[in-house]
Scaffold this motif. Structure first.
Motif, mmCIF file in Angstrom:
data_model
loop_
_atom_site.group_PDB
_atom_site.id
_atom_site.type_symbol
_atom_site.label_atom_id
_atom_site.label_comp_id
_atom_site.label_asym_id
_atom_site.label_seq_id
_atom_site.Cartn_x
_atom_site.Cartn_y
_atom_site.Cartn_z
ATOM 1 N N ALA A 111 0.691 -1.239 -0.047
ATOM 2 C CA ALA A 111 0.066 0.026 0.128
ATOM 3 C C ALA A 111 0.852 1.229 0.133
ATOM 4 C CB ALA A 111 -0.873 -0.244 1.284
ATOM 5 N N ILE A 112 1.954 1.295 0.787
ATOM 6 C CA ILE A 112 2.838 2.381 0.848
ATOM 7 C C ILE A 112 3.635 2.538 -0.377
ATOM 8 C CG2 ILE A 112 4.686 3.445 2.305
ATOM 9 C CD1 ILE A 112 3.573 2.183 4.789
ATOM 10 N N LEU A 113 4.066 1.291 -0.911
ATOM 11 C CA LEU A 113 5.004 1.352 -1.855
ATOM 12 C C LEU A 113 4.514 1.896 -3.321
ATOM 13 C CD1 LEU A 113 7.669 0.401 -3.322
ATOM 14 C CD2 LEU A 113 6.708 -1.538 -3.793
ATOM 15 N N PHE A 114 3.052 1.601 -3.413
ATOM 16 C CA PHE A 114 2.343 1.999 -4.729
ATOM 17 C C PHE A 114 1.498 3.417 -4.346
ATOM 18 C CE2 PHE A 114 2.969 -2.328 -5.402
ATOM 19 C CZ PHE A 114 3.650 -2.402 -6.529
ATOM 20 N N GLY A 115 0.788 3.482 -2.921
ATOM 21 C CA GLY A 115 0.299 4.547 -2.959
ATOM 22 C C GLY A 115 0.859 6.003 -2.717
ATOM 23 N N LEU A 116 2.091 5.778 -1.936
ATOM 24 C CA LEU A 116 2.773 7.358 -1.549
ATOM 25 C C LEU A 116 3.433 7.782 -2.860
ATOM 26 C CD1 LEU A 116 3.190 8.811 0.685
ATOM 27 C CD2 LEU A 116 5.093 7.713 1.087
ATOM 28 N N PRO A 117 4.103 6.988 -3.653
ATOM 29 C CA PRO A 117 4.732 7.920 -4.839
ATOM 30 C C PRO A 117 3.620 8.078 -5.963
ATOM 31 C CG PRO A 117 5.372 5.516 -4.773
ATOM 32 C CD PRO A 117 4.673 5.908 -3.315
ATOM 33 N N LEU A 118 2.454 7.234 -6.112
ATOM 34 C CA LEU A 118 1.679 7.590 -7.117
ATOM 35 C C LEU A 118 0.873 8.961 -6.704
ATOM 36 C CD1 LEU A 118 0.429 4.029 -8.220
ATOM 37 C CD2 LEU A 118 2.082 5.619 -9.430
ATOM 38 N N GLY A 119 0.787 9.051 -5.493
ATOM 39 C CA GLY A 119 0.078 10.012 -4.886
ATOM 40 C C GLY A 119 0.782 11.523 -5.062
ATOM 41 N N THR A 133 -5.686 9.258 -14.978
ATOM 42 C CA THR A 133 -5.659 7.809 -14.901
ATOM 43 C C THR A 133 -5.492 7.187 -13.589
ATOM 44 O OG1 THR A 133 -4.610 7.801 -17.249
ATOM 45 C CG2 THR A 133 -4.325 5.907 -16.083
ATOM 46 N N LEU A 134 -4.477 7.802 -12.874
ATOM 47 C CA LEU A 134 -4.099 7.379 -11.430
ATOM 48 C C LEU A 134 -5.398 7.715 -10.491
ATOM 49 C CD1 LEU A 134 -0.488 8.660 -11.024
ATOM 50 C CD2 LEU A 134 -1.406 6.271 -11.466
ATOM 51 N N ARG A 135 -6.223 8.865 -10.915
ATOM 52 C CA ARG A 135 -7.507 9.060 -10.068
ATOM 53 C C ARG A 135 -8.599 7.961 -10.219
ATOM 54 N NH1 ARG A 135 -8.375 15.368 -11.278
ATOM 55 N NH2 ARG A 135 -10.316 14.723 -10.176
ATOM 56 N N CYS A 136 -8.695 7.613 -11.665
ATOM 57 C CA CYS A 136 -9.594 6.443 -11.838
ATOM 58 C C CYS A 136 -9.292 5.060 -11.090
ATOM 59 C CB CYS A 136 -9.728 6.230 -13.399
ATOM 60 S SG CYS A 136 -10.193 7.572 -14.281
ATOM 61 N N ILE A 137 -7.889 4.975 -11.453
ATOM 62 C CA ILE A 137 -7.475 3.638 -10.596
ATOM 63 C C ILE A 137 -7.611 3.775 -9.050
ATOM 64 C CG2 ILE A 137 -5.180 2.334 -9.896
ATOM 65 C CD1 ILE A 137 -4.310 3.157 -12.677
ATOM 66 N N ALA A 186 -1.421 -8.356 -1.985
ATOM 67 C CA ALA A 186 -1.786 -7.620 -3.153
ATOM 68 C C ALA A 186 -3.139 -7.134 -3.212
ATOM 69 C CB ALA A 186 -1.251 -7.958 -4.458
ATOM 70 N N ALA A 187 -4.005 -7.951 -2.983
ATOM 71 C CA ALA A 187 -5.486 -8.098 -2.922
ATOM 72 C C ALA A 187 -6.094 -7.050 -2.059
ATOM 73 C CB ALA A 187 -6.247 -9.251 -3.153
ATOM 74 N N VAL A 188 -5.469 -7.171 -0.843
ATOM 75 C CA VAL A 188 -5.972 -6.157 0.366
ATOM 76 C C VAL A 188 -5.287 -4.978 0.290
ATOM 77 C CG1 VAL A 188 -5.705 -5.880 2.948
ATOM 78 C CG2 VAL A 188 -6.196 -8.345 1.806
ATOM 79 N N GLY A 189 -3.883 -5.043 -0.017
ATOM 80 C CA GLY A 189 -2.967 -3.497 -0.161
ATOM 81 C C GLY A 189 -3.617 -2.762 -1.306
ATOM 82 N N PHE A 190 -4.297 -3.399 -2.289
ATOM 83 C CA PHE A 190 -4.770 -2.393 -3.354
ATOM 84 C C PHE A 190 -5.818 -1.377 -2.949
ATOM 85 C CE2 PHE A 190 -7.978 -1.899 -7.204
ATOM 86 C CZ PHE A 190 -7.049 -1.030 -7.718
ATOM 87 N N ARG A 191 -6.836 -1.637 -2.172
ATOM 88 C CA ARG A 191 -7.560 -0.661 -1.249
ATOM 89 C C ARG A 191 -7.033 0.385 -0.836
ATOM 90 N NH1 ARG A 191 -9.344 0.561 3.340
ATOM 91 N NH2 ARG A 191 -11.090 1.302 3.721
ATOM 92 N N ILE A 196 -4.447 5.730 0.325
ATOM 93 C CA ILE A 196 -3.095 6.486 0.603
ATOM 94 C C ILE A 196 -2.755 7.531 -0.670
ATOM 95 C CG2 ILE A 196 -0.830 6.324 0.959
ATOM 96 C CD1 ILE A 196 -1.085 3.768 2.472
ATOM 97 N N MET A 197 -3.016 7.012 -1.766
ATOM 98 C CA MET A 197 -2.790 7.777 -2.922
ATOM 99 C C MET A 197 -3.680 8.959 -3.077
ATOM 100 S SD MET A 197 -2.513 6.633 -6.821
ATOM 101 C CE MET A 197 -4.240 6.380 -7.143
ATOM 102 N N ARG A 198 -4.929 8.843 -2.624
ATOM 103 C CA ARG A 198 -5.712 9.915 -2.704
ATOM 104 C C ARG A 198 -5.426 10.897 -1.746
ATOM 105 N NH1 ARG A 198 -9.802 9.904 -6.383
ATOM 106 N NH2 ARG A 198 -11.036 11.390 -5.004
ATOM 107 N N LEU A 199 -5.184 10.448 -0.611
ATOM 108 C CA LEU A 199 -4.913 11.428 0.562
ATOM 109 C C LEU A 199 -3.575 12.180 0.349
ATOM 110 C CD1 LEU A 199 -5.875 12.475 3.251
ATOM 111 C CD2 LEU A 199 -4.389 10.871 4.456
ATOM 112 N N THR A 200 -2.627 11.493 -0.312
ATOM 113 C CA THR A 200 -1.208 12.085 -0.212
ATOM 114 C C THR A 200 -1.563 13.449 -1.757
ATOM 115 O OG1 THR A 200 -0.151 10.054 -0.136
ATOM 116 C CG2 THR A 200 1.007 11.679 -1.277
#
Length: 315
Positions: A111-119, A133-137, A186-191, A196-200
Motif C-alpha cells: 500500500a505504501i510502496l504504490f500509494g505514496l509515490p503515485l499520490g 488515469t491515477l485518479r480512476c485507478i 496485493a489484493a488487500v493492499g490495493f484498497r 493513501i494515494m488520494r490522501l497524498t
C-alpha cells in the motif's frame, strides 16, 4: 512529554477496559452457546447432562463473575481453554499470530510502496492525463471489495495457469512464503494504496499552494527539491495518520481474505470461533486486535513529533 505519555497510557487502559466490557457483553447477547450447539448437532437434549457441561465450562455462573474471571486470567496470562479443542487458548492463538502479522505487514508495504509515490505523481502532474488515469485507478481501488478482487485473482490463476494460489502446506523457505503471501497481500493492499494515494494527492496539492512553496520556486529551487524536500515533507503528516489507521484495520480486517485464500491466520480462526461460540477464543482474539489498534494509534501520535519538530506535547 512524560506527563503526556502517562495520560495516554491511562487513556489506553480505560479504552481497553471499555472494549473488554463491550466484547464480553455482546458475546453473551448472541443467541445460543457452545452447549446448545453441541446438543443441537446431537439431535437430543438431556437437561441434566447439559447443566453438567455448562457447570464444567463455567457458563452457569453470573455474567459479572465470568467477566472478572476472564480479566483476572488476562492479567496473569491465563487465557483459559478452548471449548472446542480443549487446548489452552494461548497455544491455539500463538502460532497464528505471525501468519496474520506477516500478511498485514506485506499488505501495508504494498500500500505504501504504490500509494505514496503515485499520490505525489498525481499531485505534481495535476489535471494531466497521468493524473486522470491515477485518479480512476484509485477510485476503482476504493470501490472494489477486496474479497471480490481476491476471487477474481483466484479465477484468473485457474484460467491462465491451471493452479490456485491458496495456503495448503506451510512454506518451506522465505521465498516460498513471500510468494504465497504476496498475492492476498496485493489484493488487500490495493484498497489501502488507493486511499493513501488520494490522501497524498490532496495533502500535496494543499501544501503546494502555500506561500513558502512559491518562495522556494522564486529562489530558483528545482522541482525535485520543491516537491520532495519541502512539499512532501510537510504533506506527510495526514498520510501518516491514514497509514496508522490502515495498519490497525489490516490486523482485524483480513477475515474475508484469509478465508478466501485458506490462510490459517488469526482472522480466519476468529470466524470459526464465532460460529462455534468458542467464547475464550473470540474474547481473547478481539482483545488482541483492540490492543494492537490502541498501540498503533499511540505510536502514530509519537511519530508526529519526530516528523514535525514544531509539534510539542506539553507536560
Amino acid at each position: 512529554m512524560s506527563a503526556y505519555i502517562v495520560k495516554r497510557f491511562l487513556l489506553m487502559i480505560l479504552t481497553l477496559v471499555g472494549m473488554s466490557i463491550i466484547i464480553f457483553v455482546l458475546l453473551r447477547l448472541m443467541p445460543g452457546n457452545i452447549v446448545d450447539i453441541m446438543f443441537d448437532s446431537a439431535g437430543f437434549v438431556d437437561p441434566a447432562e447439559k447443566a453438567n457441561i455448562e457447570r464444567e465450562l463455567g457458563l452457569d455462573q453470573p455474567i459479572p463473575v465470568q467477566y472478572f474471571e476472564w480479566i483476572h486470567g488476562l492479567i496473569v496470562w491465563d487465557l483459559g481453554f478452548s471449548y472446542v479443542s480443549e487446548m489452552p487458548v494461548a497455544d491455539e492463538i500463538q502460532p497464528r499470530i505471525p501468519i496474520t502479522a506477516k500478511l498485514a505487514a506485506l499488505s501495508l508495504f504494498f500500500a505504501i510502496l504504490f500509494g505514496l509515490p503515485l499520490g505525489v505523481i498525481s499531485a505534481v502532474r495535476q489535471n494531466s492525463g497521468m493524473d486522470y488515469t491515477l485518479r480512476c485507478i484509485s477510485l476503482s481501488g476504493l470501490s472494489l471489495p477486496s474479497f471480490w478482487l481476491a476471487l477474481l485473482i483466484l479465477m484468473a490463476f485457474v484460467q491462465y495457469t491451471g493452479s490456485i494460489p491458496i495456503y495448503i502446506n506451510p512454506p518451506d523457505n522465505l521465498w516460498d512464503e513471500l510468494l504465497l503471501y504476496s498475492i492476498p497481500a496485493a489484493a488487500v493492499g490495493f484498497r489501502s494504496s488507493a486511499l493513501i494515494m488520494r490522501l497524498t494527492r490532496s495533502s500535496m496539492l494543499e501544501v503546494m499552494r502555500q506561500d513558502y512553496i512559491r518562495t522556494a520556486r522564486s529562489k530558483g529551487a528545482s522541482d525535485n527539491a520543491v516537491n520532495y524536500r519541502h512539499a512532501l515533507k510537510n504533506a506527510v503528516l495526514p498520510v501518516t495518520t491514514i497509514i496508522g489507521i490502515e495498519a490497525a484495520f489490516l490486523i482485524g480486517g483480513l477475515i474475508i481474505t484469509e478465508t478466501v485464500f485458506n490462510i490459517p491466520g488469526v482472522a480466519h480462526f476468529l470466524v470459526e470461533a464465532i460460529l462455534m461460540r468458542d467464547y475464550p477464543i473470540v474474547q481473547n482474539l478481539v482483545m488482541l486486535i483492540a490492543l494492537v489498534t490502541v498501540l498503533i494509534n499511540f505510536l502514530v501520535d509519537m511519530l508526529y513529533a519526530v516528523l514535525d519538530p514544531r509539534i510539542k506535547y506539553a507536560d
